[in-house]
Design an enzyme around this catalytic site. Sequence first.
Site, PDB file in Angstrom:
ATOM      1  N   GLU A  35      -6.562   2.300  -5.910  1.00 23.18           N
ATOM      2  CA  GLU A  35      -7.953   2.653  -5.606  1.00 23.18           C
ATOM      3  C   GLU A  35      -8.901   1.490  -5.888  1.00 23.18           C
ATOM      4  O   GLU A  35     -10.001   1.424  -5.347  1.00 23.18           O
ATOM      5  CB  GLU A  35      -8.363   3.890  -6.425  1.00 23.18           C
ATOM      6  CG  GLU A  35      -9.683   4.508  -5.999  1.00 23.18           C
ATOM      7  CD  GLU A  35     -10.064   5.751  -6.812  1.00 23.18           C
ATOM      8  OE1 GLU A  35      -9.205   6.269  -7.551  1.00 23.18           O
ATOM      9  OE2 GLU A  35     -11.219   6.193  -6.689  1.00 23.18           O
ATOM     10  N   LEU A  61      -2.201   8.867  -3.094  1.00 18.97           N
ATOM     11  CA  LEU A  61      -0.935   8.668  -3.792  1.00 18.97           C
ATOM     12  C   LEU A  61      -0.054   7.734  -2.976  1.00 18.97           C
ATOM     13  O   LEU A  61       0.628   6.858  -3.508  1.00 18.97           O
ATOM     14  CB  LEU A  61      -0.242  10.011  -3.996  1.00 18.97           C
ATOM     15  CG  LEU A  61      -1.028  11.027  -4.828  1.00 18.97           C
ATOM     16  CD1 LEU A  61      -0.271  12.340  -4.932  1.00 18.97           C
ATOM     17  CD2 LEU A  61      -1.285  10.484  -6.220  1.00 18.97           C
ATOM     18  N   SER A  90      -7.677  22.276  -5.355  1.00 16.01           N
ATOM     19  CA  SER A  90      -6.992  21.754  -4.178  1.00 16.01           C
ATOM     20  C   SER A  90      -7.648  22.226  -2.898  1.00 16.01           C
ATOM     21  O   SER A  90      -8.043  23.378  -2.742  1.00 16.01           O
ATOM     22  CB  SER A  90      -5.539  22.181  -4.173  1.00 16.01           C
ATOM     23  OG  SER A  90      -4.972  21.814  -2.948  1.00 16.01           O
ATOM     24  N   ARG A 130     -13.168  16.267   4.838  1.00 15.68           N
ATOM     25  CA  ARG A 130     -13.900  16.355   3.574  1.00 15.68           C
ATOM     26  C   ARG A 130     -15.365  15.978   3.685  1.00 15.68           C
ATOM     27  O   ARG A 130     -16.236  16.703   3.205  1.00 15.68           O
ATOM     28  CB  ARG A 130     -13.238  15.434   2.547  1.00 15.68           C
ATOM     29  CG  ARG A 130     -11.891  15.934   2.131  1.00 15.68           C
ATOM     30  CD  ARG A 130     -11.215  14.984   1.186  1.00 15.68           C
ATOM     31  NE  ARG A 130      -9.936  15.559   0.762  1.00 15.68           N
ATOM     32  CZ  ARG A 130      -9.089  14.967  -0.060  1.00 15.68           C
ATOM     33  NH1 ARG A 130      -9.372  13.769  -0.548  1.00 15.68           N
ATOM     34  NH2 ARG A 130      -7.979  15.548  -0.407  1.00 15.68           N
ATOM     35  N   ARG A 180     -11.251   8.738   3.085  1.00 17.30           N
ATOM     36  CA  ARG A 180      -9.817   8.832   2.882  1.00 17.30           C
ATOM     37  C   ARG A 180      -9.313  10.212   3.281  1.00 17.30           C
ATOM     38  O   ARG A 180      -9.939  11.213   2.985  1.00 17.30           O
ATOM     39  CB  ARG A 180      -9.472   8.569   1.415  1.00 17.30           C
ATOM     40  CG  ARG A 180      -7.982   8.617   1.127  1.00 17.30           C
ATOM     41  CD  ARG A 180      -7.700   8.275  -0.315  1.00 17.30           C
ATOM     42  NE  ARG A 180      -8.275   9.239  -1.253  1.00 17.30           N
ATOM     43  CZ  ARG A 180      -7.782  10.451  -1.484  1.00 17.30           C
ATOM     44  NH1 ARG A 180      -6.721  10.867  -0.836  1.00 17.30           N
ATOM     45  NH2 ARG A 180      -8.363  11.245  -2.360  1.00 17.30           N
ATOM     46  N   GLY A 215      -0.402   0.306 -10.582  1.00 20.78           N
ATOM     47  CA  GLY A 215      -0.106  -0.624 -11.677  1.00 20.78           C
ATOM     48  C   GLY A 215       1.253  -0.362 -12.299  1.00 20.78           C
ATOM     49  O   GLY A 215       2.038  -1.294 -12.519  1.00 20.78           O
ATOM     50  N   GLY A 238      -1.371   3.207 -13.632  1.00 15.04           N
ATOM     51  CA  GLY A 238      -1.265   4.377 -12.760  1.00 15.04           C
ATOM     52  C   GLY A 238      -0.190   4.140 -11.716  1.00 15.04           C
ATOM     53  O   GLY A 238       0.748   3.386 -11.928  1.00 15.04           O
ATOM     54  N   LEU A 239      -0.344   4.810 -10.569  1.00 19.53           N
ATOM     55  CA  LEU A 239       0.685   4.675  -9.545  1.00 19.53           C
ATOM     56  C   LEU A 239       0.846   3.228  -9.115  1.00 19.53           C
ATOM     57  O   LEU A 239       1.956   2.705  -9.041  1.00 19.53           O
ATOM     58  CB  LEU A 239       0.347   5.546  -8.339  1.00 19.53           C
ATOM     59  CG  LEU A 239       0.486   7.048  -8.556  1.00 19.53           C
ATOM     60  CD1 LEU A 239       0.231   7.784  -7.254  1.00 19.53           C
ATOM     61  CD2 LEU A 239       1.862   7.393  -9.075  1.00 19.53           C
ATOM     62  N   GLY A 259      -3.687  -1.803 -15.839  1.00 16.68           N
ATOM     63  CA  GLY A 259      -3.665  -0.448 -15.288  1.00 16.68           C
ATOM     64  C   GLY A 259      -2.228   0.016 -15.151  1.00 16.68           C
ATOM     65  O   GLY A 259      -1.338  -0.765 -14.828  1.00 16.68           O
TER      66      GLY A 259
END
Lengths: 274, 257, 647
Positions: free
Chosen positions: C432, C448, C284, C337, C442, C45, C42-43, C40
């Site tokens: 994640e 992030l 958003s 949310r 969350r 990995g 992403g952020l 991975g």
Amino acid sequence: MNAFCNFLKSTIGRKVLMALTGLVLVGFVMGHMLGNLQIFLGAEAINAYAYKLHEVLPSSALWAVRLFLLASVAIHIWAAVTLTLDNRRARPSGYDADRVIQASYSSRTMRMSGVILLAFIVFHLAHFTARVVPGMQYEDPGVIEETEVPLVKKGEAVLKNGEVVMTFNVNDMMISGFQVWWVSAFYVIATGLLCMHLTHGVSSMFQTVGLRNALWRKRLDKLALAYGWVVFLGFAMIPIAVLGGILEKDPSGGLVSGVMEPSESATLAQTEQN
Amino acid sequence: MEKTMNLTLKVWRQTSANAKGHFETYKVENISGDSSFLEMMDILSEQLVEAGKEPVAFDHDCREGICGMCSMTINGIPHGPEKATTTCQLHMRHFHDGQTITIEPFRAKPFPVLKDLMVDRSAFDRIIQSGGFITARAGSGVDANAIPIPKKTADYAMDAAACIGCGACVAACPNASAMLFTGAKVSHMNSLPQGKAEKHRRALAMVTTMDGEGFGGCTNIGECEAACPKSISLDMIAQLNRDYATAQVKNFFQPVS
Amino acid sequence: MNLDSKIPEGPLAEKWSSHKFNMKLVNPANRRKYHVIVVGSGLAGGAAAASLAEQGYKVSCFCYQDSPRRAHSIAAQGGINAAKNYQNDGDSVQRLFYDTVKGGDYRSREANVYRLAEVSADIIDQCVANGVPFAREYGGLLANRSFGGAQVSRTFYARGQTGQQLLLGAYAALSRQIGLGNVKMHNRHELLDVVKVEGHAKGIIVRNMVSGEVSRHAGDCVVLATGGYGNVFFLSTNAQGCNVTAAYRAHKRGAGFANPCYTQIHPTCIPVHGDKQSKLTLMSESLRNDGRVWTPMDAETAKQIREGRLDPNQLPEADRDYFLERKYPSFGNLAPRDISSRAAKEACDEGRGVAATGLGVFLDFRDAIKRDGQKAIEERYGNLFEMYRCITGDNPYETPMMIFPAVHYTMGGLWVDYNLESTIPGMFVGGEANFSDHGANRLGASALMQGLADGYFVLPYTVGNYLGEQGVAAAGKVTTDHPAFAEVEADVKARINKLLSINGTETPRSFHKRLGQIIWNQCGMARSKEGLEGAIRDLQELRKEFWSNLKVVGGADGINPELERAGRVADFIEFGELMCRDALMREESCGGHFRVEHQTEEGEALRDDENYAFVGVWEYLGDDVEPNLHKEPLIYENVKLATRSYK
């Protein structure tokens, strides 16, 4: 030196060279046009202008300028050719449904306009500078009546050391040249292409050397368009005026009355020597 | 009632990188205007699979216009006719019933076709690897507010950094030039105070890699900017030209790295 | 299954620093002898691979995309939280910690969350150093906004592209290491299984998605940062390629799976338009700062709007139900949310939904435009309005936007201890893909933060600690010649061949859609015992059907998107069952998990702290065997458990 070679090898380096040589040629074109337009002031003015160009500077300086211009053209072309070859290699196949989104016609046809312009430049130099175009032997009777005419100021021939200064009759050469319809047509078309070439090139060179942004792009694009049109009109006006009979040959070279007073002619000759 | 449309698709098929490609024509029916272009491609794929044929291979991932993975040329324009839109965000309402749509891969020598509409854009990664970074190892950052950055500078850097690396600029350019991509990255980092230390080195290294990968030169015609789904400005190319020329001059007198 | 969370001793605020001191270090000269596999990019990995390589380890990094820059972290819009207190509004590590625990409905591990809050400030420093162009004020200092109902402004952002900019920062750092030769990057490679040697994770089997070649990779440890499993719902805001395969394969090889039922449904997505849709698009949450959420008071009016017989703008104020403002007067349209999503679902269940499908509510900017002028709204949300217009073809300045909840994030994931090590020794899980920090829900702008915390500031320490414990003599000892690799590789190949040889009639996408329907209906925003039991039966049936009637065209060699999807869907079907089991087990409502049996009279979630304050960790026992449940008790020493109230 290695750094300089790398610069030349890079696409950007060659583009910068194109921009700089382009700038030289853009300047030359304007000067050339302003010089040519003196034909409207009469044979006296245009011939004096030609005389100055040839005789005032030592011939080595004239050749230095010529070589500089020639080198600019050569570098401009070399960069264009090598970049074009690189670009072709980078995109060997195009799209089946080829579409242009926003690029202007002139920007997309720089190579076409450039190649035709090159052909024109060769013809133009052969025609008016080397004067070797077959069928236009300038000394032949009927083409230019008098190839050598006196240098004229204020309607009077200029004297130097008591003798009449003679000069080439550029006025008649241009007019007789443009009286050939296809020469004029080629000339007008070529200056039209030059206009196109400049409307992209003049703005583009600022981009290439990194001196353009979104705001100035609009302004420079307009400037380039104006520049292109000015150059086109300035150049194209002459053959049109010739074909329209507005400009006529003047075998006297603009002579109205006799010979200039020695004192005056001496000053002129002196300034010319400086 | 929802409007649907029937379309004729002329799609580039190529079984592998070395194979010779050709166009094939397909028909898709009852496409909703609310479908995205890729959803229409999904429908075509399902149709082909049901007929026992291999579906059209195409790259796609986030489908919200940010990952930069989708890459196809629609009717001669990378990402299709809508301005500032990726293929995944292009909706079928912009087409009309009975239309023929030509779908081709991005065309550029440095982007070889892998299969059908998929191309290999790893050349972009290599450009970044050669200099598209600021050397700051994890943990070495000073307090984020230690160096104020004028809002204008930060906004400009963000304009440049918005590039999604999709390659539409290269695909739209008749010279397959990567100047907009490279320019965006160089402009982003060279304009920030944090990136200034490596400014010259970065410009030199990235342009050398870019040229070495076989991308063409820029002719300032602006097709890249027009095709860019993020509307990255030609200003970025001007800055790249400027930074590169300056770096070369510096490098001439005193090697920068 | 040993669920030792390895939480360090000592006061909460000192745990991480004392743990860092106690951890083993590897001599810089020896680091290059170790090989770390990171899956991975992403952020989590990407940052971990870059940081480990910066430290001197040899790293191999794998991603299924054509470039590490495309990992789905890129899609996060809103921002990243950090306890910088630049706004002087009372923020602190303690407050960010508390907000995160509360927001997670008291189902996360205190020590982990505290560490997250602690390193949050370092993340911003690091990102700025890496050239992330965060929004700034005219004075040149960083701008912040309040996000997702937080009472302080601690969210840093880069226009609406924060995730993209953070990822590009990590990608740049990773690219630098690739250029230096410290990281070997494998793009377009998909993990298909994990190899264990003597109980420790020592390698992976991957498929090259271009050539089709299946290959073995050995390392001294494995880091999984493979993202969440939202695509089990078929329609989600995740990227098309996001999948559970890496995590689920690890689970099958012995990694405990924690809290799979905790999924987050985001309230402001663009409604579904039809059955050919492939993806939902998130807008958003910041839209809720000015937009008012409403539906018509009665079902009949809603029907008229749906059928286009009534213009919603013409509906008088008295016939509109601003249900969030009505139910939660103090938070109003900014309610968290999970609560906002459920309220929208209830309104639609009552037949008051709008949009063609009846699954949508209005998000109306009429009053905001009247109050602040269209220009002000355009400045704030111009790009979001444009995105909405692009997708729906409607102009939100004129007709109210329509929104509906969609699956957005999954809080559950592979169980990890304080070191982010799973129950397989030597296998670390970040981002994640792990269950670690968000509990049952969350908070906005925290994903992030967690991805980068794990990647930049946690894994580089804890991975080193593990390698140090193994000793330099063990470095590079396991190679792909070990019989365990041959065995797992044979399994992987057999599975590929099996998928290709079924020769049935139904496509992988069709199975995926059916799976999504089951999960969305029974394990979505509201879950019931009956529904979940039915879903488990349906999923078992679906699994049988999948393995007997699947149709995959093409072969094992070369690019074959159908084969890729088939493999992922196969894992999703099994995983979906695990999710339903977890939801069935958890007889309470908390965060993103809402059991209809457990609600207050007003329809609010009812937690059961006495019996369910634990992490539910599932152990895989076999294909047709019920998995085993293990519990890690959650002990709260610093936070007092309370009912989350947003009234």
